[in-house]
Design a protein around this motif. Structure first.
Motif, PDB file in Angstrom:
ATOM      1  N   THR A   1      12.470  14.910  65.392  1.00  0.00           N
ATOM      2  CA  THR A   1      12.881  14.850  66.794  1.00  0.00           C
ATOM      3  C   THR A   1      11.727  14.293  67.617  1.00  0.00           C
ATOM      4  OG1 THR A   1      12.049  17.056  67.342  1.00  0.00           O
ATOM      5  CG2 THR A   1      14.323  16.918  66.492  1.00  0.00           C
ATOM      6  N   ASP A   2      11.981  14.042  68.876  1.00  0.00           N
ATOM      7  CA  ASP A   2      10.931  13.556  69.779  1.00  0.00           C
ATOM      8  C   ASP A   2       9.814  14.582  69.958  1.00  0.00           C
ATOM      9  OD1 ASP A   2      12.290  11.174  70.115  1.00  0.00           O
ATOM     10  OD2 ASP A   2      13.273  11.819  71.975  1.00  0.00           O
ATOM     11  N   THR A   3      10.116  15.857  69.704  1.00  0.00           N
ATOM     12  CA  THR A   3       9.104  16.908  69.854  1.00  0.00           C
ATOM     13  C   THR A   3       8.313  17.150  68.566  1.00  0.00           C
ATOM     14  OG1 THR A   3      10.696  18.655  69.314  1.00  0.00           O
ATOM     15  CG2 THR A   3      10.430  18.071  71.659  1.00  0.00           C
ATOM     16  N   GLY A   4       8.638  16.401  67.514  1.00  0.00           N
ATOM     17  CA  GLY A   4       7.893  16.526  66.264  1.00  0.00           C
ATOM     18  C   GLY A   4       8.454  17.530  65.273  1.00  0.00           C
ATOM     19  N   ASP A   5       9.622  18.080  65.568  1.00  0.00           N
ATOM     20  CA  ASP A   5      10.290  18.987  64.643  1.00  0.00           C
ATOM     21  C   ASP A   5      11.224  18.185  63.741  1.00  0.00           C
ATOM     22  OD1 ASP A   5       9.164  21.315  65.788  1.00  0.00           O
ATOM     23  OD2 ASP A   5      10.702  21.326  67.346  1.00  0.00           O
ATOM     24  N   PHE A   6      11.556  18.766  62.577  1.00  0.00           N
ATOM     25  CA  PHE A   6      12.553  18.127  61.727  1.00  0.00           C
ATOM     26  C   PHE A   6      13.919  18.177  62.397  1.00  0.00           C
ATOM     27  CE2 PHE A   6       9.543  19.202  58.307  1.00  0.00           C
ATOM     28  CZ  PHE A   6       9.574  18.033  57.565  1.00  0.00           C
ATOM     29  N   LYS A   7      14.670  17.091  62.286  1.00  0.00           N
ATOM     30  CA  LYS A   7      16.084  17.135  62.644  1.00  0.00           C
ATOM     31  C   LYS A   7      16.794  17.986  61.600  1.00  0.00           C
ATOM     32  CE  LYS A   7      16.458  12.535  64.734  1.00  0.00           C
ATOM     33  NZ  LYS A   7      17.070  11.189  64.561  1.00  0.00           N
ATOM     34  N   SER A   8      17.989  18.425  61.905  1.00  0.00           N
ATOM     35  CA  SER A   8      18.769  19.163  60.908  1.00  0.00           C
ATOM     36  C   SER A   8      19.137  18.217  59.765  1.00  0.00           C
ATOM     37  CB  SER A   8      20.046  19.735  61.533  1.00  0.00           C
ATOM     38  OG  SER A   8      20.953  18.698  61.851  1.00  0.00           O
ATOM     39  N   THR A   9      19.347  18.773  58.610  1.00  0.00           N
ATOM     40  CA  THR A   9      19.796  17.981  57.459  1.00  0.00           C
ATOM     41  C   THR A   9      21.088  17.256  57.820  1.00  0.00           C
ATOM     42  OG1 THR A   9      18.888  19.720  56.050  1.00  0.00           O
ATOM     43  CG2 THR A   9      20.290  18.086  54.989  1.00  0.00           C
ATOM     44  N   TYR A  10      21.968  17.945  58.513  1.00  0.00           N
ATOM     45  CA  TYR A  10      23.227  17.352  58.941  1.00  0.00           C
ATOM     46  C   TYR A  10      22.983  16.098  59.774  1.00  0.00           C
ATOM     47  CZ  TYR A  10      27.703  16.859  61.353  1.00  0.00           C
ATOM     48  OH  TYR A  10      28.869  16.355  61.860  1.00  0.00           O
TER      49      TYR A  10
ATOM     50  N   LEU B   1      29.405  19.132  55.668  1.00  0.00           N
ATOM     51  CA  LEU B   1      28.757  18.363  54.591  1.00  0.00           C
ATOM     52  C   LEU B   1      29.356  18.726  53.238  1.00  0.00           C
ATOM     53  CD1 LEU B   1      25.019  18.495  55.742  1.00  0.00           C
ATOM     54  CD2 LEU B   1      26.553  16.512  55.814  1.00  0.00           C
ATOM     55  N   THR B   2      29.624  20.011  53.036  1.00  0.00           N
ATOM     56  CA  THR B   2      30.217  20.471  51.776  1.00  0.00           C
ATOM     57  C   THR B   2      31.584  19.837  51.557  1.00  0.00           C
ATOM     58  OG1 THR B   2      29.042  22.588  51.869  1.00  0.00           O
ATOM     59  CG2 THR B   2      31.049  22.525  50.543  1.00  0.00           C
ATOM     60  N   ALA B   3      32.428  19.898  52.572  1.00  0.00           N
ATOM     61  CA  ALA B   3      33.782  19.348  52.448  1.00  0.00           C
ATOM     62  C   ALA B   3      33.747  17.841  52.223  1.00  0.00           C
ATOM     63  CB  ALA B   3      34.598  19.692  53.692  1.00  0.00           C
TER      64      ALA B   3
ATOM     65  N   SER C   1      23.417  27.895  51.563  1.00  0.00           N
ATOM     66  CA  SER C   1      23.358  28.357  52.953  1.00  0.00           C
ATOM     67  C   SER C   1      21.968  28.770  53.420  1.00  0.00           C
ATOM     68  CB  SER C   1      24.361  29.483  53.196  1.00  0.00           C
ATOM     69  OG  SER C   1      24.069  30.595  52.381  1.00  0.00           O
ATOM     70  N   ALA C   2      21.188  29.444  52.599  1.00  0.00           N
ATOM     71  CA  ALA C   2      19.861  29.876  53.046  1.00  0.00           C
ATOM     72  C   ALA C   2      18.958  28.678  53.323  1.00  0.00           C
ATOM     73  CB  ALA C   2      19.222  30.797  52.009  1.00  0.00           C
ATOM     74  N   ALA C   3      18.928  27.724  52.405  1.00  0.00           N
ATOM     75  CA  ALA C   3      18.092  26.533  52.602  1.00  0.00           C
ATOM     76  C   ALA C   3      18.594  25.697  53.768  1.00  0.00           C
ATOM     77  CB  ALA C   3      18.062  25.692  51.324  1.00  0.00           C
ATOM     78  N   MET C   4      19.887  25.611  53.918  1.00  0.00           N
ATOM     79  CA  MET C   4      20.437  24.819  55.024  1.00  0.00           C
ATOM     80  C   MET C   4      20.137  25.479  56.368  1.00  0.00           C
ATOM     81  SD  MET C   4      21.739  22.034  53.823  1.00  0.00           S
ATOM     82  CE  MET C   4      22.996  21.417  54.924  1.00  0.00           C
ATOM     83  N   GLN C   5      20.170  26.798  56.428  1.00  0.00           N
ATOM     84  CA  GLN C   5      19.854  27.488  57.680  1.00  0.00           C
ATOM     85  C   GLN C   5      18.388  27.263  58.059  1.00  0.00           C
ATOM     86  OE1 GLN C   5      20.301  31.753  57.684  1.00  0.00           O
ATOM     87  NE2 GLN C   5      20.320  31.835  59.905  1.00  0.00           N
TER      88      GLN C   5
ATOM     89  N   ASP D   1      23.688  24.646  61.218  1.00  0.00           N
ATOM     90  CA  ASP D   1      24.540  25.806  61.442  1.00  0.00           C
ATOM     91  C   ASP D   1      25.643  25.830  60.374  1.00  0.00           C
ATOM     92  OD1 ASP D   1      26.695  24.132  62.326  1.00  0.00           O
ATOM     93  OD2 ASP D   1      26.044  24.313  64.406  1.00  0.00           O
ATOM     94  N   LEU D   2      26.414  26.889  60.384  1.00  0.00           N
ATOM     95  CA  LEU D   2      27.445  27.067  59.360  1.00  0.00           C
ATOM     96  C   LEU D   2      28.470  25.929  59.393  1.00  0.00           C
ATOM     97  CD1 LEU D   2      28.618  28.833  57.112  1.00  0.00           C
ATOM     98  CD2 LEU D   2      29.845  30.122  58.891  1.00  0.00           C
ATOM     99  N   ALA D   3      28.887  25.523  60.574  1.00  0.00           N
ATOM    100  CA  ALA D   3      29.881  24.450  60.683  1.00  0.00           C
ATOM    101  C   ALA D   3      29.352  23.142  60.091  1.00  0.00           C
ATOM    102  CB  ALA D   3      30.288  24.245  62.142  1.00  0.00           C
TER     103      ALA D   3
END
Length: 152
Positions: free
Chosen positions: A104-113, A35-37, A19-23, A28-30
């Motif tokens: 993303t288009d703004t140069g940030d990482f997308k979420s792992t999800y 991904l876990t399930a 959870s810490a690395a994913m956050q 988000d938690l959902a």
């Protein structure tokens, strides 16, 4: 009665490891639970799933020091974000129209999800060699089987 391939206790076990690395990786938690399930449906080992999610989120972000602190191997971790981005784009370019972008288009990482969902859309169209190279790049040798199960 449990109608799912994972129990709430198993989700908690996986979340303790990831959870810490994913956050930090914009999930988000959902998304982390989803991904876990999904991965646990095949793997049936929530500890391993949690470690794999943590590892993939850190490898995508090039967190070599943190990976070493966690006892994870760092072979094949891209030296730069731009190199990783280019490699993922090339490996997932199955249609010739461009591959999956981890940014993303703004140069940030997308979420792992979002990254894994997007890769999952082209996964079965990728050849075995490109699948193996991508798994090694984003998951490492020790966690690739969990991520492969998730993408399948």
């Amino acid at each position: 009665m449990n109608n799912y391939a994972i129990s709430s206790d198993e989700i908690a076990t996986s979340l303790m490891r990831s959870s810490a690395a994913m956050q930090v990786a914009n999930n988000d938690l959902a998304q982390t639970i989803a991904l876990t399930a999904a991965a646990n449906t095949t793997i049936q080992n929530p500890e391993s799933v949690g470690h794999a999610l943590k590892t993939v989120s850190m490898r995508i972000r090039g967190m070599t020091t943190e990976l070493k602190e966690e006892g994870e191997e760092t072979d094949g971790v891209a030296e730069s974000t731009s190199k990783l981005r280019d490699q993922v784009l090339a490996l997932t370019n199955v249609s010739g129209k461009g591959g999956i972008d981890i940014m993303t288009d703004t140069g940030d990482f997308k979420s792992t999800y979002d990254i894994l969902v997007d890769i999952g859309k082209v996964w079965k169209q990728m050849n075995d060699t490109d699948q193996a190279a991508l798994l090694d790049l984003i998951a490492g040798k020790n966690r690739g089987s969990v991520i492969a199960a998730l993408l399948d």
